[in-house]
Enzyme design. Sequence first.
Site, PDB file in Angstrom:
ATOM      1  CB  THR A   1      -0.922   0.040   1.231  1.00 20.79           C
ATOM      2  OG1 THR A   1      -0.107  -0.024   2.414  1.00 20.79           O
ATOM      3  CG2 THR A   1      -1.897  -1.113   1.221  1.00 20.79           C
ATOM      4  CD  GLU A   2       3.640   2.338   3.761  1.00 20.63           C
ATOM      5  OE1 GLU A   2       4.749   2.843   3.891  1.00 20.63           O
ATOM      6  OE2 GLU A   2       3.058   1.732   4.685  1.00 20.63           O
TER       7      GLU A   2
END
Lengths: 360, 360
Positions: A135-136
């Site tokens: 998610t990064e």
Amino acid sequence: MKVTYRGLLLAVSSSLMYLTMATSVSAAPFQALQPLPKQPPVPLDNPMSRAKIALGQQLFFDPRLSVTGTHSCNTCHNVMAGGEDGRAVSIGVNGKSGTRNAPTVWNTAFSTVLYRDGRAASLEDQVKTHLLSATEMGMPNEQAVVARIAAIPGYVSQFAKIFGGKEAVNYTNIAKAIATYERTLITPDSPYDRYLRGDKQAISAQAKRGLDEFQKVQCVSCHFWVNMAGPVPGLAFQMGEGFYELFPNYQGSVYDKQYQLAEDLGRYNVTGIESDRRMWRVASLRNVAVTAPYFHNGMVKKLEEAVRVMGKTQLKVDLTDQQIQDITVFLNTLTGKFPEQKMPRLPFKPNSSVIDLPLQ
Amino acid sequence: MKVTYRGLLLAVSSSLMYLTMATSVSAAPFQALQPLPKQPPVPLDNPMSRAKIALGQQLFFDPRLSVTGTHSCNTCHNVMAGGEDGRAVSIGVNGKSGTRNAPTVWNTAFSTVLYRDGRAASLEDQVKTHLLSATEMGMPNEQAVVARIAAIPGYVSQFAKIFGGKEAVNYTNIAKAIATYERTLITPDSPYDRYLRGDKQAISAQAKRGLDEFQKVQCVSCHFWVNMAGPVPGLAFQMGEGFYELFPNYQGSVYDKQYQLAEDLGRYNVTGIESDRRMWRVASLRNVAVTAPYFHNGMVKKLEEAVRVMGKTQLKVDLTDQQIQDITVFLNTLTGKFPEQKMPRLPFKPNSSVIDLPLQ
């Protein structure tokens, strides 16, 4: 209030692992309020140098460290601003979001642990996990990160010079370089710091009232010492020993539901230890006026409201509007001086895009 | 080869609308190859000043100009790199992509028109359309952009000082400030420029062979003059008069299909004029070695291959491997000096996130 930490809080001892560069270290009686040092504590196995800082700055701003080539560290931790992104939660690669508000990168040199749940023991560790988070930055593995950087001649030469050895471009060294740059991100000389150093005119009468309230109602019992977040490495704590508070400490206020305060179990998700339920690393209040929105989920949009909520949930106090105003004015004196920086130039691979190379 | 332009190409005349700051303007005989001026042409209605450049730089790097607070101009036009994002096509807000490769922002001061299809007549116009594009910055309307900036005291004071008047923060002035900063993004003194100015050792023997080939096979018939992209405003052209080429000029090569070269109708999509089918603004070759991937759709990953394709599709020439190598080495001499810049600091709205404010 439930606060966990290890080590002897009131004794000021320097760490064996850390070479502290702070000038104010002494065995003097404990002072809860202390100005921000201008120099960070530095781990002995990652000494700082100008060349390493410059390399780390390039990497920090380089979106090629993300799988899509769209996100650099700076995307969510914008050092041109408050060191975060002004959003409730960030948007990583491929439109994916996490569930936590991005904390500021400014003054993280003085954090004992990283992430809101303290799951990284150092700035170096933190870099390593961000890069591989789906998610990064979304890189598939360490090798893929190394391959990207190793494809860029201007990086290879810097790594060789700084770290030496045949495989100077490796995952650990990438993390070391970025962490080194992050240690330079310090904002000293806020009005509050100047006030603590003796300039009685540095903050307004209202800010002084706010500071009094801040101490009287016991905000200071968690938000103390140089980073207004409890102990810092090299002073009382070893790096990796977190300073946590239960949040909400008093459950059941209207705010729990309004701002979904109790849903995320915080450090419990890392350790699985019952007593870690809803324990959170105490957040620094440095530059808090420029890092809205607030709390681990970014659900509170205004600082005044954050102060009100904290009074209720942590201290079981219904702060008056006047108290909230005064404390907020005080908190605004914690905005420091952001150092001038030269914009980095990112090295390139001639005639070829690096993010088009196949991933390993 | 089909090339369209208006105005008299071989006459060097200064524009009425433009105050040219180039020092080399003269009525001398036409020289196809000219060094890059160090100063941009400047529109009379948007004069440059240090304060306006500084404001424009802040806005250029400010992600709060996008609806989600995630994308600044610099996200897709990374001035720390080649002025683009190294991707085939960029990813705008909410994960949306366009269909065209982001061109570099470096040296766009010397472009007569902006966008690959020439649909913006000036840097100012280009800013205005990027901000409202759903696949780029995604702001719903001009008022929403103005409201964001007007909510930030540090911006309001700068606009008042620079532009004066009661409503100094307006859409036109936002565009003017950003365009002013963009006009400073010039990369002079490449080895090629030094060679043209008389330093015969500035480029290698192979690069000289490449330059000869570049002229002999007629790459130069489109890629000429200071920006290696045809005329520049204030010299022969009025701003807004584009210099276009048909691409592919010779259809039917294997590359049409391999790289989907003929699918996008280019300028025809803007004008609806039959003769504009597959007409494209001639791209600058300045810094081409650092702006991979290539062409309007970013489908070609390597510069060598881009040279090969251009030979076949534009000039009907099967370039030899040696010619391609030589031309590529020459093109690498077009990488200029990127000026040092101070990193901007973005002003803030105290105690509040700006992107959390409701949009109008």
